[in-house]
Design an enzyme around this catalytic site. Structure first.
Site, PDB file in Angstrom:
ATOM      1  N   GLU A  15      12.953 -31.523   7.335  1.00 17.31           N
ATOM      2  CA  GLU A  15      13.478 -30.974   6.082  1.00 17.31           C
ATOM      3  C   GLU A  15      12.358 -30.688   5.081  1.00 17.31           C
ATOM      4  O   GLU A  15      12.440 -31.037   3.910  1.00 17.31           O
ATOM      5  CB  GLU A  15      14.516 -31.925   5.486  1.00 17.31           C
ATOM      6  CG  GLU A  15      15.654 -32.195   6.468  1.00 17.31           C
ATOM      7  CD  GLU A  15      16.801 -33.021   5.900  1.00 17.31           C
ATOM      8  OE1 GLU A  15      16.555 -33.868   5.033  1.00 17.31           O
ATOM      9  OE2 GLU A  15      17.947 -32.798   6.338  1.00 17.31           O
TER      10      GLU A  15
ATOM     11  N   ASP B 215      24.334 -35.884  11.541  1.00 20.35           N
ATOM     12  CA  ASP B 215      24.051 -36.459  10.223  1.00 20.35           C
ATOM     13  C   ASP B 215      25.250 -37.183   9.619  1.00 20.35           C
ATOM     14  O   ASP B 215      25.872 -36.658   8.688  1.00 20.35           O
ATOM     15  CB  ASP B 215      23.611 -35.314   9.291  1.00 20.35           C
ATOM     16  CG  ASP B 215      22.759 -35.795   8.149  1.00 20.35           C
ATOM     17  OD1 ASP B 215      22.499 -36.994   8.078  1.00 20.35           O
ATOM     18  OD2 ASP B 215      22.349 -34.960   7.323  1.00 20.35           O
TER      19      ASP B 215
ATOM     20  N   GLU C  66      27.769 -40.369   1.939  1.00 30.04           N
ATOM     21  CA  GLU C  66      27.303 -39.019   1.610  1.00 30.04           C
ATOM     22  C   GLU C  66      28.293 -37.935   2.035  1.00 30.04           C
ATOM     23  O   GLU C  66      28.648 -37.066   1.237  1.00 30.04           O
ATOM     24  CB  GLU C  66      25.945 -38.755   2.269  1.00 30.04           C
ATOM     25  CG  GLU C  66      25.458 -37.318   2.077  1.00 30.04           C
ATOM     26  CD  GLU C  66      24.110 -37.036   2.732  1.00 30.04           C
ATOM     27  OE1 GLU C  66      23.489 -37.964   3.272  1.00 30.04           O
ATOM     28  OE2 GLU C  66      23.682 -35.870   2.698  1.00 30.04           O
TER      29      GLU C  66
HETATM   30  O1  GCW Z   1      21.671 -36.385   5.407  1.00 25.56           O
HETATM   31  C1  GCW Z   1      20.479 -35.859   4.966  1.00 25.56           C
HETATM   32  C2  GCW Z   1      20.555 -35.931   3.488  1.00 25.56           C
HETATM   33  C3  GCW Z   1      19.206 -35.890   2.845  1.00 25.56           C
HETATM   34  C4  GCW Z   1      18.343 -36.978   3.459  1.00 25.56           C
HETATM   35  C5  GCW Z   1      18.243 -36.725   4.952  1.00 25.56           C
HETATM   36  C6  GCW Z   1      17.484 -37.817   5.674  1.00 25.56           C
HETATM   37  C7  GCW Z   1      16.674 -38.295   2.376  1.00 25.56           C
HETATM   38  O2  GCW Z   1      21.369 -34.918   3.018  1.00 25.56           O
HETATM   39  O3  GCW Z   1      19.387 -36.093   1.477  1.00 25.56           O
HETATM   40  O4  GCW Z   1      17.091 -37.051   2.851  1.00 25.56           O
HETATM   41  O5  GCW Z   1      19.517 -36.689   5.520  1.00 25.56           O
HETATM   42  O6  GCW Z   1      18.133 -38.661   6.277  1.00 25.56           O
HETATM   43  O7  GCW Z   1      16.269 -37.831   5.643  1.00 25.56           O
END
Ligand code: GCW
Length: 838
Positions: free
Chosen positions: A298, A378, A406
């Protein structure tokens, strides 16, 4: 009336037992905490026992640090095995069953003195908390416990995603929904760490032994001199509770902090930089547990940025740690390309972890542990376990969960997630054709690893509820319990938590909260994303409200591939992305075949027509429609069931939860309508029961007579009934008026409006000129989830005014008083006959 509670003590509130139960406990003489210090876990155990016994039983006991022979026979003695031996209590520990690191022996002693014996000091503290937990639940009134407790995994950590916020004064937490950081503010570690101490107390009571204190999206500013000192203070605050700290590193720190030209992990200056920094950290934190690393993920830099392998990157940190003790590198497997091309049917983000890591097994230093999110994508409402769990044999793993919600309602919806985690922990990977449950892999049993286990993103904040919702604390509690013993049933854990948090003895309280809790995950799944399609929240913005369309058409790879005929990801090896084949053969065969893929993961592994028949006999699309109606219908019962607890728990917590559950019930209808209308528009197949798109009691705002309001198209379209809403064009006052087209009668008036950031508009609703309700759009300061700035599926919400007599033809008006950017947006009103939900 019960005294108001803030939630700060969570399950450690030590509520008094009833006189009946109290009278079944003999008076103990005193407490002996076999400790030489005043801030070590054993002395903390002594203080905790003293406070707990005073509150639960009403007995005041003194604490001494020495055992003095016969007079101690009715004492409660806590200490390590070796302290027992040194204090003339060898007999008590002579024939104990084997205790592992952090384990303990508890003998509650028929009320005539008790022994709590830790394998180490941490174990002794855990034993004291266990004793108090049993006591507070009334479980020691009629039973004696004599039992050894050993952990199912040595790594039982929490991860906080707290930001330093060096550039803006906030104390923000990435994906945190419980207030501001308890660790950092404005670029520095906070001066007052009292909440950190309280957090460590909670963590110790659920046997968590480590905390990574900052966001995995880290910053090099973490290591300026002031913060090094601050990190030391955090470690000092948590150490008495046996909680060690670790930190998340920013890969490019050598460049950012030291001005080096590169952060290449093979560059000698870079290696030296990390060695020096590590030495500095250990000087201040001699028991630091290690480093968490998010790299090449990311947008984060990492070894691949410098042409090195992920193993070369991880090993550099691992070697820097080695001279100082038992420090580990927790290298996250969350590495994927977020610019994937959806047009290529072979592309699949779910394949990434195996592709990046499987071939590196054997190349890591022995203090590198790979931290794997529980599912391949995720933290969705339903996922299979990550296939990477089946590939690493020489490299131990940490299974990563998320306690904060989340993708699951961000603590404005209640979802007790332990039942979902159980589906992962109990999943049999069939490595080499043999039983290999994920919990046995993570616990180290399958491959004989000494150090492995669990981490969870918790993200507690400074709100007195810690997570923003009293009920969500059941998730933190359950996480700790499962780390210790992943075989414990989610419902048993929930029941203990309820008895400790709300009432040990009132069966109405216990049963009601148990039912809401156990129904909450299936309920949320039913009104969000079904059949393994993923949660369907808006993945491009706040990850909160419904936006099924946001999954596709972008590089993030959380695709559903929904078109007008079919939906779901074809992950088979035969025709799809091949992801099913990343699992060991028996599991792969099951997921490859549509017949043997369970319905709840159908769309995760297969691309099927909307008319595909499920094992239940329903079509996929009808299942979507029905599930959304059933789930949101069930969510409507939560506030009613909670209402039955009024007076049985303190008003402060009762009201907080009542408010949250009422909000959830309203937002579940937003979910229902958004998702159903989205798919109806996509495939054109009507709901067999004719509910979707037909709302008998609804009057759209855009169809009302408007003064000072204007009609707007809402994005996404399905976030508004009929795709449109009204917002004030007048800066001061806007009115939408209509006449009641329904027969005279008592109505529950529901108003659907939008509550976003940027102001707190006020509203009134009048029937024939008489105000029957008023409210303020201030949810953005009352609910703590990530709020939207727009009129959309995140901000859409509902308020009720019940039992209002409305004559046929009566004039009904909603008046909005805009405030700042909040233009008093309005979607529709419903004039519902009593008992009808729509
Ligand atoms: O789920 C995603 C989140 C990000 C997060 C990333 C991760 C800290 O939306 O906010 O970043 O995973 O786990 O690194």
């Amino acid at each position: 009336m019960l005294p108001p509670e803030t939630g700060l003590d969570a399950w450690l509130r030590y509520a008094p037992l009833s006189e009946t139960l109290r009278s079944q406990h003999k008076q103990l003489s005193h407490i002996v905490a076999l400790s030489d210090g005043s801030a070590d876990p054993v002395s903390v155990a002594g203080q905790e026992l003293q406070e707990g016994i005073r509150k639960i039983l009403g007995h005041s006991l003194t604490v001494s640090s020495r055992h003095d022979g016969a007079s101690s026979d009715s004492a409660i003695v806590v200490g390590t095995v070796s302290a027992f031996q040194k204090s003339g209590l060898s007999a008590a520990v002579q024939s104990l069953p084997a205790l592992e690191e952090d384990g303990f022996w508890l003998d509650s002693g028929d009320g005539n003195g008790a022994h709590i014996v830790g394998q180490n000091e941490r174990g002794a503290l855990y034993g004291a908390f266990e004793y108090l937990s049993l006591l507070a639940q009334g479980k020691l009134a009629s039973a004696t416990v004599r039992k050894a407790y050993n952990p199912g995994a040595s790594i039982r950590y929490v991860n906080q995603w707290d930001n330093l916020d060096e550039n803006c004064p906030h104390g923000s937490i990435e994906r945190g929904y419980g207030g501001k950081s308890i660790f950092f503010r404005d670029g520095f570690v906070l001066e007052d760490l009292s909440r950190v101490r309280q957090y460590a107390r909670l963590l110790a009571s659920i046997r968590i032994n480590g905390c990574i204190v900052n966001n995995v999206n880290s910053s090099h500013e973490l290591f300026n001199e002031t913060n090094l000192e601050g990190l030391g203070r955090i470690a000092d605050a948590m150490r008495p509770y046996g909680v060690r700290i670790g930190v998340s590193l920013f890969f490019d720190t050598p460049r950012g902090l030291a001005g080096l030209p590169t952060s290449d992990p093979l560059d000698p200056a870079v290696v030296k930089f990390w060695e020096d920094l590590t030495a500095k950290l250990y000087k201040r934190i001699p028991d630091m547990l290690g480093y968490t690393i998010k790299a090449n993920s990311e947008g984060q830099p990492g070894p691949l940025t410098y042409g090195r392998t992920l193993a070369e990157g991880a090993n550099m940190f691992a070697r820097a740690l080695k001279p100082h003790g038992d420090g580990i590198v927790m290298y996250r497997a969350f590495v994927y390309n977020h610019h994937l091309d959806e047009a290529d049917l072979k592309n699949d983000r779910a394949n990434a972890a195996v592709e990046y890591f499987a071939h590196l097994d054997g190349e890591f230093e022995d203090n590198v542990i790979i931290q794997i999110k529980f599912g391949p994508i995720d933290f969705q409402i339903r996922e299979p376990p990550s296939p990477l769990f089946a590939h690493l044999r020489k490299t131990p793993v940490i299974c990563e969960f998320m306690v904060c919600q989340e993708y699951l309602g961000q603590q404005s919806h209640y979802v007790y997630m332990a039942p979902e985690w159980e589906t992962i922990l109990g999943f049999d990977m069939r490595i080499d054709g043999k039983q290999s449950l994920v919990r046995d892999i993570a616990g180290g049993k399958v491959h004989g690893w000494k150090r492995s286990g669990y981490a969870a993103v918790t993200n507690v904040g400074d709100d007195s509820t810690w997570l923003g919702h009293h009920l969500s604390m059941s998730n933190l509690y359950a996480y700790g319990r499962l780390c210790w013993d992943a075989t414990e049933p989610a419902q048993d854990i929930l029941l203990d938590w309820i008895r400790l948090t709300f009432s040990a003895e009132n069966s109405t309280v216990i049963d009601t909260i148990r039912d809401i809790g156990m129904e909450s995950w299936p309920t949320y799944e039913a009104y969000s994303g079904n059949l393994g399609i993923q949660t369907l929240c808006d993945i491009l913005y706040t990850h909160y409200g419904p936006s099924p369309g946001s999954q596709d058409g972008n590089g993030w790879g959380q695709w559903t591939r929904a078109d007008d005929k079919a939906l779901g990801m074809d992950r088979t090896a035969a025709t799809g992305t091949g992801n099913a084949a990343q699992y060991p053969p028996e599991v792969a065969a099951r997921f490859e075949n549509i017949e043997t893929t369970p319905d709840d993961l159908l769309l995760w592994f297969h691309h099927v027509p909307y008319t595909h028949k499920l094992k239940s006999g329903k079509t996929v699309i009808q299942h979507f429609y029905d599930a959304h109606y059933d789930g949101s219908q069930n969510a409507q019962t939560f506030p009613k069931r909670w209402a039955s607890l009024k007076g049985l728990i303190d008003d402060a917590r009762w009201e907080h939860v009542a408010f949250k559950l009422a909000y959830q019930a309203g937002h579940s209808l937003v979910w229902r309508d958004s998702v159903n209308n989205f798919y109806l528009a996509k495939c054109g197949i009507p709901d067999e029961k004719n509910r979707v798109g037909n709302y008998r009691w609804r009057i759209e705002a855009e169809s009302m007579q408007l003064e000072g309001y204007e009609v707007v198209d809402v994005t996404p379209r399905e976030a508004a009934s009929g795709g449109r809403a009204v917002v004030a064009s007048s800066p001061t006052k806007a009115t939408a008026t209509t006449r009641n087209p329904f027969p005279t009668g008592k109505r529950d008036i529901a108003v659907n409006y939008y509550d976003h950031t940027g102001g707190h508009a006020r509203y009134e609703i009048l029937v024939d000129g008489k105000v029957v309700g008023q409210w303020t759009g201030d949810l953005d300061t009352r609910l703590l989830h990530a709020f939207s700035e727009h009129v959309d599926g995140h901000s859409a919400t509902r308020v009720y005014f019940r039992g209002v007599e409305v004559k046929e033809g009566a004039e009904i008006s909603v008046v909005g008083y805009p405030d700042g950017k909040d233009k008093a947006p309005l979607d529709y009103i419903s004039l519902l006959p009593e008992g009808v939900v729509d």
